[in-house]
Design an enzyme around this catalytic site. Structure first.
Site, PDB file in Angstrom:
ATOM      1  N   GLY A   9      10.636 -15.818 -18.053  1.00 26.59           N
ATOM      2  CA  GLY A   9       9.564 -16.824 -18.182  1.00 26.59           C
ATOM      3  C   GLY A   9       9.844 -17.850 -19.259  1.00 26.59           C
ATOM      4  CG  LEU A  11       6.271 -18.369 -24.728  1.00 21.05           C
ATOM      5  CD1 LEU A  11       4.816 -17.931 -24.752  1.00 21.05           C
ATOM      6  CD2 LEU A  11       6.782 -18.507 -26.141  1.00 21.05           C
ATOM      7  CG  ASP A  47       6.211  -5.176  -9.539  1.00 21.26           C
ATOM      8  OD1 ASP A  47       5.959  -5.264  -8.320  1.00 21.26           O
ATOM      9  OD2 ASP A  47       5.358  -5.391 -10.429  1.00 21.26           O
ATOM     10  CE1 TYR A 137      -3.672 -18.506 -20.014  1.00 17.57           C
ATOM     11  CE2 TYR A 137      -2.272 -16.789 -19.106  1.00 17.57           C
ATOM     12  CZ  TYR A 137      -2.547 -17.707 -20.094  1.00 17.57           C
ATOM     13  OH  TYR A 137      -1.714 -17.817 -21.187  1.00 17.57           O
ATOM     14  CE  LYS A 141      -2.221 -13.717 -21.122  1.00 15.75           C
ATOM     15  NZ  LYS A 141      -1.194 -12.678 -21.323  1.00 15.75           N
TER      16      LYS A 141
HETATM   17  C1  VAH Z   1      -1.281 -22.320 -19.703  1.00 19.64           C
HETATM   18  N1  VAH Z   1       0.711 -22.650 -21.085  1.00 19.64           N
HETATM   19  O1  VAH Z   1      -1.353 -23.515 -19.623  1.00 19.64           O
HETATM   20  C2  VAH Z   1      -0.395 -21.733 -20.804  1.00 19.64           C
HETATM   21  C3  VAH Z   1      -1.192 -21.531 -22.069  1.00 19.64           C
HETATM   22  C4  VAH Z   1      -2.741 -22.632 -23.676  1.00 19.64           C
HETATM   23  C5  VAH Z   1      -1.974 -22.791 -22.456  1.00 19.64           C
HETATM   24  O2  VAH Z   1      -2.013 -20.439 -21.945  1.00 19.64           O
HETATM   25  O3  VAH Z   1      -1.871 -21.596 -18.957  1.00 19.64           O
END
Ligand code: VAH
Length: 317
Positions: A9, A11, A47, A137, A141
């Site tokens: 990825g 990062l 995976d 997302y 988190k």
């Molecule tokens: C995104 N690059 O855009 C990631 C990150 C703060 C942005 O979480 O989803």
């Protein structure tokens, strides 16, 4: 021995090479869904939704630290909400359980400024602001931060986390984020192509240069355990800017650079995120301080991408 999950990825790929530089190639095992041809060190296909596969690799290589860099990001994640939740949570649960059951010494879990939403201060958003994520997302988190803290409190797992701003680097391409425009824009400028920006010109967001983000990660993971007072996730601040500000910087080198602003659904996501971040806790607990401002980022990105495309064109000749 360190295992990086999601090593292909944006990062994960840079983190893997930095960790190898620091600890030696043989001590860092890279892993991702499929083999990475470029990987110069040990690579395992994992995976991360398969807990047995993670456990197998941890046992085989006698892993003592895990960096969990696999997740579906904010923009991509909105295409299939329920499977984004399943993947982001299942992979984290697997890493938590394997770590707890195999005496893993330290775990890194990346969070994001995407955990913030309506109700948090837009400017200098503090560590303890109310979390109100509006993307799957971001929800995964925020929930992940609570689970990380739970495994620390209940099982003593030394899991540490950073809320990354939008990460900008020349070494890798982002995948499916709302801040991806800030990487693509430099590539387009260097290739002398027009740039279509999917955010409004005044959409200011917290960003960070890749080198700062990687250094923050390693500095957090190396901090003495007793210094860590935040077991959900630490805010870190790099530099905030809007698309028009980065365009102005780029035009100092590419005066004819043409940008078309075409905001799409990602503008809606960005509009709920903070404009700037307060990182008091990271400064206090482990001495965090960013080193790259927008001028520095622009200078390095342009220089490195010019080299990359010059080299690339030589290869093509
Ligand atoms: C995104 N690059 O855009 C990631 C990150 C703060 C942005 O979480 O989803």
């Amino acid at each position: 021995k360190i295992l990086v999950i999601g090593a292909n990825g944006q990062l994960g790929s840079v983190l893997t090479s930095e960790l190898r530089n620091k600890f030696g190639d043989e001590n860092v095992i890279a892993s991702d869904l499929k083999g990475s041809e470029g990987s110069k060190g040990k690579f395992e296909v994992i995976d991360a939704t398969d807990i047995h596969r993670i456990e197998e690799v941890v046992t085989k290589h006698k892993i003592t630290q895990i960096y969990h860099l696999a997740a579906i990001l904010s923009a991509k994640g909105e295409e299939t909400p329920l499977s984004t939740w399943d993947i982001n949570m299942k992979t984290l649960f697997n890493v938590l359980e394997v770590s707890r059951n195999n005496n893993i010494d330290r775990v890194f879990f990346p969070s994001s400024i995407a955990v913030f939403g309506e109700g948090a201060p837009l400017n200098n958003t503090p560590d303890d602001a109310y979390l109100n994520p509006a993307t799957v997302y971001g929800m995964s988190k925020a929930a992940g931060e609570n689970w990380a803290q739970y495994y620390f409190l209940r099982y003593g797992l030394d899991i540490r986390s950073i809320r990354y701003p939008g990460v900008i680097g020349y070494q890798s391409l982002p995948g499916g984020g709302t801040t991806d425009y800030a990487v693509d824009i430099y590539h387009k400028a260097v290739l002398k192509e027009d740039f279509d920006c999917f955010l409004k010109e005044d959409a200011t967001l917290p960003m960070i240069f890749m080198d700062d983000a990687i250094r923050a990660t390693i500095e957090l993971m190396e901090a003495p355990k007793e210094n860590i007072t935040v077991r959900t996730s630490y805010n870190i601040s790099g530099i905030s800017f809007s698309p028009s500000e980065v365009v102005d910087e780029i035009r100092k080198l590419y005066p004819d650079f043409k940008v078309n602003y075409k905001p799409d659904f990602r503008q809606e996501i960005a509009s709920r995120w903070p404009k700037s971040i307060d990182d008091a806790a990271a400064k206090k607990d482990w001495g965090w301080k960013s080193q790259f401002n927008l001028d520095d980022i622009t200078e390095v990105m342009i220089q490195k991408l010019q080299e990359k495309y010059r080299k690339g064109s030589r290869n093509k000749e």
